[in-house]
Structures are given as structure tokens and as C-alpha cells.
Write a protein that holds these residues in place. Sequence first.
Motif, PDB file in Angstrom:
ATOM      1  N   SER A   4       0.835  -1.195   0.000  1.00 29.18           N
ATOM      2  CA  SER A   4       0.000   0.000   0.000  1.00 29.18           C
ATOM      3  C   SER A   4       0.875   1.251   0.000  1.00 29.18           C
ATOM      4  O   SER A   4       0.595   2.219  -0.713  1.00 29.18           O
ATOM      5  CB  SER A   4      -0.892  -0.036   1.233  1.00 29.18           C
ATOM      6  OG  SER A   4      -2.029   0.736   1.023  1.00 29.18           O
ATOM      7  N   SER A   7       2.296   1.765  -3.420  1.00 24.45           N
ATOM      8  CA  SER A   7       1.252   2.266  -4.310  1.00 24.45           C
ATOM      9  C   SER A   7       1.018   3.761  -4.081  1.00 24.45           C
ATOM     10  O   SER A   7       0.906   4.547  -5.026  1.00 24.45           O
ATOM     11  CB  SER A   7      -0.024   1.471  -4.071  1.00 24.45           C
ATOM     12  OG  SER A   7      -1.066   1.932  -4.890  1.00 24.45           O
ATOM     13  N   GLU A   8       0.971   4.153  -2.813  1.00 26.20           N
ATOM     14  CA  GLU A   8       0.731   5.568  -2.491  1.00 26.20           C
ATOM     15  C   GLU A   8       1.897   6.439  -2.944  1.00 26.20           C
ATOM     16  O   GLU A   8       1.699   7.559  -3.415  1.00 26.20           O
ATOM     17  CB  GLU A   8       0.501   5.738  -0.983  1.00 26.20           C
ATOM     18  CG  GLU A   8      -0.775   5.077  -0.459  1.00 26.20           C
ATOM     19  CD  GLU A   8      -2.041   5.605  -1.132  1.00 26.20           C
ATOM     20  OE1 GLU A   8      -2.068   6.794  -1.512  1.00 26.20           O
ATOM     21  OE2 GLU A   8      -2.990   4.823  -1.292  1.00 26.20           O
ATOM     22  N   LYS A  11       1.448   6.970  -6.550  1.00 27.61           N
ATOM     23  CA  LYS A  11       0.374   7.913  -6.861  1.00 27.61           C
ATOM     24  C   LYS A  11       0.913   9.333  -6.890  1.00 27.61           C
ATOM     25  O   LYS A  11       0.522  10.153  -7.713  1.00 27.61           O
ATOM     26  CB  LYS A  11      -0.718   7.833  -5.786  1.00 27.61           C
ATOM     27  CG  LYS A  11      -1.728   6.756  -6.049  1.00 27.61           C
ATOM     28  CD  LYS A  11      -2.773   6.737  -4.973  1.00 27.61           C
ATOM     29  CE  LYS A  11      -3.500   5.406  -5.010  1.00 27.61           C
ATOM     30  NZ  LYS A  11      -4.289   5.169  -3.809  1.00 27.61           N
ATOM     31  N   SER A  80      -4.770  13.520  -0.452  1.00 27.82           N
ATOM     32  CA  SER A  80      -5.917  12.757   0.059  1.00 27.82           C
ATOM     33  C   SER A  80      -7.198  13.102  -0.696  1.00 27.82           C
ATOM     34  O   SER A  80      -7.949  12.218  -1.103  1.00 27.82           O
ATOM     35  CB  SER A  80      -6.150  13.041   1.547  1.00 27.82           C
ATOM     36  OG  SER A  80      -5.100  12.524   2.303  1.00 27.82           O
ATOM     37  N   GLU A  83      -8.241  11.724  -4.295  1.00 27.57           N
ATOM     38  CA  GLU A  83      -8.873  10.399  -4.381  1.00 27.57           C
ATOM     39  C   GLU A  83     -10.393  10.520  -4.393  1.00 27.57           C
ATOM     40  O   GLU A  83     -11.088   9.771  -5.072  1.00 27.57           O
ATOM     41  CB  GLU A  83      -8.451   9.542  -3.185  1.00 27.57           C
ATOM     42  CG  GLU A  83      -6.990   9.190  -3.203  1.00 27.57           C
ATOM     43  CD  GLU A  83      -6.739   7.790  -3.716  1.00 27.57           C
ATOM     44  OE1 GLU A  83      -7.397   7.387  -4.685  1.00 27.57           O
ATOM     45  OE2 GLU A  83      -5.893   7.111  -3.121  1.00 27.57           O
ATOM     46  N   THR A  92      -8.577   2.226  -5.853  1.00 21.57           N
ATOM     47  CA  THR A  92      -7.729   2.072  -4.666  1.00 21.57           C
ATOM     48  C   THR A  92      -8.284   0.997  -3.742  1.00 21.57           C
ATOM     49  O   THR A  92      -7.564   0.099  -3.297  1.00 21.57           O
ATOM     50  CB  THR A  92      -7.634   3.417  -3.912  1.00 21.57           C
ATOM     51  OG1 THR A  92      -6.980   4.365  -4.743  1.00 21.57           O
ATOM     52  CG2 THR A  92      -6.867   3.264  -2.614  1.00 21.57           C
ATOM     53  N   VAL A 102      -4.867   1.137   3.489  1.00 22.06           N
ATOM     54  CA  VAL A 102      -4.705   2.254   2.555  1.00 22.06           C
ATOM     55  C   VAL A 102      -4.339   3.508   3.336  1.00 22.06           C
ATOM     56  O   VAL A 102      -3.421   4.252   2.971  1.00 22.06           O
ATOM     57  CB  VAL A 102      -5.997   2.492   1.746  1.00 22.06           C
ATOM     58  CG1 VAL A 102      -5.843   3.677   0.817  1.00 22.06           C
ATOM     59  CG2 VAL A 102      -6.360   1.235   0.953  1.00 22.06           C
ATOM     60  N   LYS A 106      -1.014   5.799   3.104  1.00 21.71           N
ATOM     61  CA  LYS A 106      -1.078   7.234   2.833  1.00 21.71           C
ATOM     62  C   LYS A 106      -0.264   8.026   3.848  1.00 21.71           C
ATOM     63  O   LYS A 106       0.428   8.973   3.502  1.00 21.71           O
ATOM     64  CB  LYS A 106      -2.524   7.713   2.874  1.00 21.71           C
ATOM     65  CG  LYS A 106      -3.291   7.367   1.639  1.00 21.71           C
ATOM     66  CD  LYS A 106      -4.468   8.305   1.448  1.00 21.71           C
ATOM     67  CE  LYS A 106      -5.188   7.985   0.170  1.00 21.71           C
ATOM     68  NZ  LYS A 106      -4.346   8.088  -1.025  1.00 21.71           N
ATOM     69  N   ALA A 109       3.415   7.437   3.081  1.00 17.66           N
ATOM     70  CA  ALA A 109       3.827   8.156   1.877  1.00 17.66           C
ATOM     71  C   ALA A 109       3.888   9.657   2.157  1.00 17.66           C
ATOM     72  O   ALA A 109       4.788  10.349   1.685  1.00 17.66           O
ATOM     73  CB  ALA A 109       2.864   7.863   0.727  1.00 17.66           C
TER      74      ALA A 109
END
Lengths: 265, 299
Positions: A4, A7-8, A11, A80, A83, A92, A102, A106, A109
Motif C-alpha cells: 500500500s 502504491s501511495e 500515486k 488525500s 482520491e 484504490t 490504505v 497514505k 507516503a
Amino acid sequence: MIRSLRSELRKISTTRSWWVLALILFGWVGLNAAGIAALGSVLVDQSGGMVGPESIPPLVYSTVTAVGYVFPLLFGALASTAEFRHQTLTPTFLATPRRGRVLGGKVGAGLIWGVVFGVVGVAASVGVGALVLQLTGVHPDLGSADNLALIARAAIAMALWAVVGVALGVLLPNQVAVIVVVLAFTQFLEPLLRLAANFWEWTAAIGRFLPGAATDALVGSSIYALIAGGAADALEWWQGGLVLGGYAVLFLAIGGLTTWRRDVT
Amino acid sequence: MTGAVIEIQSLTKRFGGTTAVDDLSFRVEPGVVTGFLGPNGAGKTTTLRSLLGLVRPTSGRATFDGRAYTELADPLGTVGTALEAASFHPGRSGRDHLRVAAAAAGIRDSRVDEVLAWVGLADAARRRVGGYSLGMRQRLGLAFALLGDPGALVLDEPINGLDPEGIRWIRVFLRDLAAEGRTVLVSSHLLSEVQQTVDRVVIISHGRLAYEGTLDGLESGAVARVRVDAADRDALARALAASGAVVEAAADGLRVSGVDAERIGSLAFAAGVPLKLLVPEREGLEDVFLEIVGEGEIR
């Protein structure tokens, strides 16, 4: 959680907002650092010994948080709220259906990119500031342990502000609303509150816990603290850090229990 | 490969005072393409979003081989999803959109390029999604669904916005996926859109199950009717109604159901009414579908 987090991080790196904000951060902090450095040398000359040259570099170096903390805050909040705005919560949550993970990714990240903002901001306040100090004949004093500690703590403060932003964006998912709240609070409301808090002792005790005041406590210096007359009972640096972290945890807890649990339609 | 069995059990979802899905139950088996049909607003998307853990059902369960989506160990590897209103960040490239999901699911980046080539987006992969056409977004959504090489596919209106060549391509594609043993659930508001692709259909209307079964079964439910007319239309109608037939008046004659053409002929003869028209009619699948979902009157 590691997936996660990766992935963040992706993003953020695959969209433009981070470097646009980092660029503005560099310019704005550099400008302020240069200005205060130039004024500082004048102050030292005119004060006839009242202001020692050693008090100027911390003011210059701390411009990174004094004028720059709004940038990691905005960055985190935009990360944030994007999204929600672009409805990317659907892919997501499809890829990571456990929403708590998630959120963890976040925060991680946000912290990592916050450090990037800290480094960029410090590069501006120290890089530009020390150069101007040197040119105007004030010793930049970069070798002093106090100044180095201040610079490191300023970078930590920037990273924490990015996390506060991420948390605030979860609490207030409307992107326009969060931008308005961030700008109104940081640029107008909080400076006013900090000034007003100094009128009475009991308000000053509460005022120490305002996020900007906590940042100054964490960093150890700021132009605002100087203007406000240096509150008698400022928090310890680590207490300032805890207060900032506390705001992030509070926003995350409320946002995590409300907007984050909602149906994604 | 055997895909997961999708099971919806007594699913109910209310939004405030409105009931979007009402005690809905059905099963979707692997190896065939199942159409999930209903008019817009029938509750298809809410059902699918409940199945995928995006919407919390008011009551009931929706599972893949008995497990809720949020409990799946490898969600993208179990179920591939393309939802209507597929949501993309306009500033991110199609490839990066998939790379973000790949990172979250622990899928290697080379797979991203594989699925992009598969859906015909290799050339546009590095362009921002903001500049994609609707058809390209549909293809990107499908690439997202295929990312984890899942045994089950849940596709919400995947044909919407595709050009004719794309429609033909996706039909073949879905049949191939089912032939490999995967579970394929495709929603649509038009039966004709998926008629050539699906083996089974689940039809819902106003959040409730209206039909579940094969297309052939749906066809046999078609009501046989006869269009009939006579110079003395009223006398004919009386004679038919007296024998228990259901008679509907229309501009070009009477529409009669409940009795066949032969019986109508002898009834008219017995009543002494000469006929000037006698045509057996059979409804099309689309008519049956519209009748089932309660929209027959607006056709």
C-alpha cells in the motif's frame, strides 16, 4: 502495508502537484530567507550591540517552517482529497479492500514526501539564506550544533505537516473546502490567534498548542515567535513535535471513522 | 482455471429512505458468461459495488466462493473489475494508473504492459488519461480488470462507449475468458447488447430479482399473441371474451392472448363474424425483457 505504501508513493510521483508545490516552496522560502538575512545584517549594525550577530542565522534558517509549512500541509491535503475528487478511491479500494491499510500507506507516503519537502525547504532557507548572510557580512554559523539541530528539526516539522495534511484531507474530503480552510487558518486565523493569545497568561498557555506555535517550539526559532515576544513557557522541542503529531492522529481518527468508512458510489 | 462462484444472498441496500436493492439473491457460475440485466436505476451498480466491498449492504451477503471481497487474500488475483464511471486521475497516464494498482497488489510492472497491449492501448499507454476517449477509458478499465489474471470478472456496462469493432472484440474476448473456465458477470441495461454474448441472464427490476436462468428459458416465457380483425370488431371482441380470451383493442385490430389462432377462427365462425385478419405474433426477447422489468408500457 508495504504494498500500500509503494502504491501511495507511486500515486504521488506520477502526478504533477508535488513538484509544483515543491518549486513554489523553494522560491517562497528562498525569498523570505534572503530578505530576513539582508534585514538581519542591518539590524545587527544599527542596534549597537543589542542584537548579536549569532541571533540572525536561526531566524533565517527557520523560515522554512515559519513561511513554508503551508506547502507540505497543502500537498498532503491535496493528495488525500484527489482520491475523492477523481473517484480514484474505487480502484484504490478494489486493489486494497482493507481500508485501514490504505490509510496507513497514505500516512507513510505523506511522511516520506514530507521529508522531501523538508529537504527542498531547507535547501532554500539554508542555501539562499547562508549565501545572503555571507554577502552581508554576518557569519552563517553553519558549523554550530544548535543551528544544525534546528535545521534537522525544521525538516522533521515539514514531514509532520505533510502527514497533518494527509489526515486533514481524509477528514475534509472536499478539495476546495480543504484548500480554503488551510489557507484561511494558516495565513490569517492562526497568526491572529497567536498574537491575541499573548494578552493573558491563561490564553498564552493554550496558545502554545496552536499548530504553528508547536512548530516553532519544535524548530526552536521563528520570526513569529520573535514578533510575539517569545512566549515565556514555550513547549520543549519534542513536545512541539508531539502536538503536531497529535493533530495528525486526531484528524486521522475522526476521518477514518467517518468519511473513510463511507460507501464509495 | 476455475473461477470463483459468485453468490448474492438476501442482499438489501437502502440509501436513506430509498431501497436500491431489495432482498436480492442469485448465483453466478464459472465457465459461462452471465448477463446482469435491468433498466438504469434497477440496482445493478449498487449490487456490484456491494459485492466488491465498496458499498456496505444494509443486510445480506455477497461472496466469492463463500468469502467477502474484503476478506480475499489476493483480491485482484481473484476478481477483476471494471466499473461504470471508471475513475481515473486525469493527470496520470494509463500506464501509471495501472502501475499504482499493480504496486498495491504486488503485481510486477511487466504485466502492466502485457494487459495494455492486450486491450490495444500500448500506443496510448504513456499519455494522460485526461485525453482518452470513452472507448479508450473502457479499454483501460478492462486492462485494470485483467491485471491480476483473475478467475472471475465483474464488468459493469463494459460495452458502453465502444465502437462497433470494439464491441465485436469484447464479445469474442468475454466468450474466450468464460471458455477458459472463468466466471464472467457482465451488466447491461440492454438485453440486445449482450444477447449474443451471454449464456445465462439475471434480470433485476426495482432492486428485486425478476428472472434468473438461460436465454432459452427467457424466450419460452414469451407470450404468444394473435392479431385479429373483423369488420364488426365489437362482435368479435365479445365472442372472444366470452370464451375466456384476453382481448386488447388496438388501432389495427385486436390483440388476443390465451387462445391460439385456430381456436379464434372457430370461435369467430361459430359467432358468425367474418374475419379480415388473423396473424399469430410472437414477442421478441427484448419485448419479454421489457415486460419482465415492468417497462413494457413505454416501448
